[in-house]
Design a protein around this motif. Structure first.
Motif, PDB file in Angstrom:
ATOM      1  N   ILE A 195       7.913  29.387 -23.680  1.00  0.00           N
ATOM      2  CA  ILE A 195       7.153  29.883 -24.951  1.00  0.00           C
ATOM      3  C   ILE A 195       7.670  28.842 -26.098  1.00  0.00           C
ATOM      4  O   ILE A 195       6.612  28.522 -26.752  1.00  0.00           O
ATOM      5  CB  ILE A 195       7.670  31.324 -25.538  1.00  0.00           C
ATOM      6  CG1 ILE A 195       7.045  32.353 -24.538  1.00  0.00           C
ATOM      7  CG2 ILE A 195       7.298  31.576 -26.808  1.00  0.00           C
ATOM      8  CD1 ILE A 195       7.709  33.756 -24.751  1.00  0.00           C
ATOM      9  N   ALA A 196       8.745  28.391 -25.972  1.00  0.00           N
ATOM     10  CA  ALA A 196       9.441  27.481 -26.906  1.00  0.00           C
ATOM     11  C   ALA A 196       8.743  26.099 -26.704  1.00  0.00           C
ATOM     12  O   ALA A 196       8.295  25.483 -27.618  1.00  0.00           O
ATOM     13  CB  ALA A 196      10.938  27.505 -26.637  1.00  0.00           C
ATOM     14  N   SER A 197       8.527  25.680 -25.371  1.00  0.00           N
ATOM     15  CA  SER A 197       7.816  24.296 -25.060  1.00  0.00           C
ATOM     16  C   SER A 197       6.414  24.486 -25.722  1.00  0.00           C
ATOM     17  O   SER A 197       6.070  23.282 -26.171  1.00  0.00           O
ATOM     18  CB  SER A 197       7.988  24.124 -23.712  1.00  0.00           C
ATOM     19  OG  SER A 197       9.275  23.839 -23.318  1.00  0.00           O
ATOM     20  N   LEU A 198       5.621  25.475 -25.487  1.00  0.00           N
ATOM     21  CA  LEU A 198       4.364  25.413 -25.727  1.00  0.00           C
ATOM     22  C   LEU A 198       4.008  25.764 -27.164  1.00  0.00           C
ATOM     23  O   LEU A 198       3.245  24.788 -27.905  1.00  0.00           O
ATOM     24  CB  LEU A 198       3.541  26.482 -25.117  1.00  0.00           C
ATOM     25  CG  LEU A 198       3.384  26.334 -23.534  1.00  0.00           C
ATOM     26  CD1 LEU A 198       2.959  27.661 -23.136  1.00  0.00           C
ATOM     27  CD2 LEU A 198       2.409  25.347 -23.265  1.00  0.00           C
ATOM     28  N   GLU A 199       5.202  26.393 -27.928  1.00  0.00           N
ATOM     29  CA  GLU A 199       4.723  26.512 -29.605  1.00  0.00           C
ATOM     30  C   GLU A 199       5.425  25.113 -29.956  1.00  0.00           C
ATOM     31  O   GLU A 199       4.782  24.869 -31.145  1.00  0.00           O
ATOM     32  CB  GLU A 199       5.870  27.579 -29.762  1.00  0.00           C
ATOM     33  CG  GLU A 199       5.306  29.110 -29.588  1.00  0.00           C
ATOM     34  CD  GLU A 199       6.384  30.202 -30.300  1.00  0.00           C
ATOM     35  OE1 GLU A 199       5.611  31.236 -30.699  1.00  0.00           O
ATOM     36  OE2 GLU A 199       7.635  29.772 -30.401  1.00  0.00           O
ATOM     37  N   ALA A 200       6.091  24.449 -29.499  1.00  0.00           N
ATOM     38  CA  ALA A 200       6.442  23.168 -30.080  1.00  0.00           C
ATOM     39  C   ALA A 200       5.587  22.015 -29.738  1.00  0.00           C
ATOM     40  O   ALA A 200       5.691  20.932 -30.445  1.00  0.00           O
ATOM     41  CB  ALA A 200       8.023  22.856 -29.802  1.00  0.00           C
TER      42      ALA A 200
ATOM     43  N   LYS B 225       4.016  36.536 -25.704  1.00  0.00           N
ATOM     44  CA  LYS B 225       3.556  35.765 -26.792  1.00  0.00           C
ATOM     45  C   LYS B 225       2.227  35.282 -26.585  1.00  0.00           C
ATOM     46  O   LYS B 225       1.970  34.227 -26.232  1.00  0.00           O
ATOM     47  CB  LYS B 225       4.546  34.440 -27.124  1.00  0.00           C
ATOM     48  CG  LYS B 225       4.441  33.831 -28.417  1.00  0.00           C
ATOM     49  CD  LYS B 225       5.213  34.795 -29.664  1.00  0.00           C
ATOM     50  CE  LYS B 225       5.070  33.929 -30.729  1.00  0.00           C
ATOM     51  NZ  LYS B 225       5.798  34.600 -32.132  1.00  0.00           N
TER      52      LYS B 225
ATOM     53  N   SER C 138      -0.067  34.161 -28.302  1.00  0.00           N
ATOM     54  CA  SER C 138      -0.447  33.137 -29.185  1.00  0.00           C
ATOM     55  C   SER C 138      -0.355  31.616 -28.305  1.00  0.00           C
ATOM     56  O   SER C 138      -1.259  30.677 -28.372  1.00  0.00           O
ATOM     57  CB  SER C 138       0.108  33.013 -30.434  1.00  0.00           C
ATOM     58  OG  SER C 138       1.396  32.871 -30.148  1.00  0.00           O
ATOM     59  N   ILE C 139       0.573  31.493 -27.373  1.00  0.00           N
ATOM     60  CA  ILE C 139       0.795  30.407 -26.761  1.00  0.00           C
ATOM     61  C   ILE C 139      -0.523  29.976 -25.729  1.00  0.00           C
ATOM     62  O   ILE C 139      -0.476  28.831 -25.234  1.00  0.00           O
ATOM     63  CB  ILE C 139       2.160  30.412 -25.799  1.00  0.00           C
ATOM     64  CG1 ILE C 139       1.907  31.353 -24.863  1.00  0.00           C
ATOM     65  CG2 ILE C 139       3.354  30.549 -26.925  1.00  0.00           C
ATOM     66  CD1 ILE C 139       3.039  31.432 -23.803  1.00  0.00           C
TER      67      ILE C 139
ATOM     68  N   LYS D 255      -2.289  26.712 -26.730  1.00  0.00           N
ATOM     69  CA  LYS D 255      -1.921  25.672 -26.458  1.00  0.00           C
ATOM     70  C   LYS D 255      -2.084  24.980 -25.061  1.00  0.00           C
ATOM     71  O   LYS D 255      -1.377  23.955 -24.711  1.00  0.00           O
ATOM     72  CB  LYS D 255      -0.307  25.846 -26.936  1.00  0.00           C
ATOM     73  CG  LYS D 255      -0.046  26.138 -28.380  1.00  0.00           C
ATOM     74  CD  LYS D 255      -0.480  25.406 -29.345  1.00  0.00           C
ATOM     75  CE  LYS D 255       0.461  24.008 -29.453  1.00  0.00           C
ATOM     76  NZ  LYS D 255       1.642  24.254 -30.133  1.00  0.00           N
TER      77      LYS D 255
END
Length: 317
Positions: free
Chosen positions: A111-116, A139, A141-142, A145
């Protein structure tokens, strides 16, 4: 700009070789690696992954630990292979890896990697797909991405490689480990390309390949890769099991896409015995459109491997 890639693997010999292969690709940026405790015990597989990053001076790449355990466990003797890898002469004396339980979970790291990510991300999965599906469920929304999902999974027009009780042999192991999330992956209708047994069966790991690789063992990467593949020879051949370039072939798709023959098909995943995990060509309401690789230019593929593994660790981009 380099293409962003996120990898999820499950710790087998071919998964770790796939990590090495990805690290040799100059046109990609590996933004994270998550480890699923499927074809491995988690702790030694994370140690193996970290050791490979150390060898290539890529320790900055974050690692996530999978916390989900599938429905159908891989055989324990297969799962123990990272313990042997960590004892190989080139790896055993490297500094210790981080405590696996200090690392983020695989879902959180995805999640963090895709959001960033500042650009769409390709995801390469060489183990089961559970972490990705769980991350998107947490999540949604990812999913926007994700540029493409490349998954070594499935068996469509060829027998599977699962041979166990209450199973008819139609499934491939990465799908069989968690057929429920595999079907959910299809239903997400992501840009998904499967590298199934239909195409990996074209590229065995045979003695001729091992012999040719050994002839370039003066290169550090070839030396280590040859040691890894040597650990598979007790499976070449056995009565029911031959080692193939499963994960390596799927990983090579990142660089060799144009040398694969791909079909659009309608398919679903069966979730119940006796064929749980079978990837079934179907027009049922449960089926979805997916892409599957059905052939590859073998000469180009093998040449690519020999070329990529002619590298010293410090020369890896």
């Amino acid at each position: 700009m380099k293409e962003l890639v996120l990898m999820d693997h499950d710790g087998g010999i071919d998964d770790l070789l796939s990590v090495l292969l990805l690290l040799t690709m100059p046109n990609i940026e590996l933004i994270g690696i998550t480890v699923t405790p499927a074809d491995c015990f988690l702790e030694p597989a994370i140690e193996s992954t970290y050791k490979l990053l150390q060898m290539t001076q890529k320790e900055h790449i974050p690692i996530g630990r999978g916390t989900f355990n599938g429905v159908n466990a891989f055989p324990s003797e297969w799962r123990a292979r990272p313990e042997i890898v960590n004892s190989l002469p080139m790896l055993i004396n490297l500094p210790p890896s981080p405590d696996p339980y200090s690392l983020p979970t695989a879902v959180d790291l995805m999640i963090a990697s895709l959001e960033a990510a500042e650009a769409p991300v390709k995801i390469i999965m060489t183990g089961p797909c559970s972490n990705l599906v769980l991350a998107i469920e947490q999540k949604p929304s990812i999913a926007t991405k994700i540029k493409e999902v490349i998954w070594m999974g499935g068996a469509f027009r060829t027998p599977g490689n699962v041979q166990t009780y209450q199973h008819n042999g139609t499934a491939e192991w990465n799908v069989y480990w968690d057929p429920i999330h595999a079907q959910k992956l299809f239903e997400l209708e992501l840009p998904l390309i499967l590298i199934p047994l239909d195409v990996t069966n074209h590229v065995p790991v045979d003695k001729a390949f091992l012999s040719k690789l050994a002839k370039q063992a003066k290169y550090e990467l070839s030396n280590l890769a040859a040691q890894f593949w040597a650990l598979t020879v007790d499976n070449i051949p056995s009565y029911h099991y031959i080692y193939y370039m499963w994960d390596i072939l799927a990983t090579s798709y990142v660089a060799l896409e144009h040398y694969f023959v791909v079909e659009d098909v309608q398919a679903e995943v069966v979730v119940r015995p006796p064929n749980a995990g079978q990837t079934l060509l179907s027009n049922s309401p449960n089926s979805r459109r997916v892409k599957i690789a059905v052939d590859v230019d073998k000469e180009v593929f093998y040449k690519y491997l020999f070329t990529q593994f002619k590298a010293d660790f410090l020369a890896i981009p």
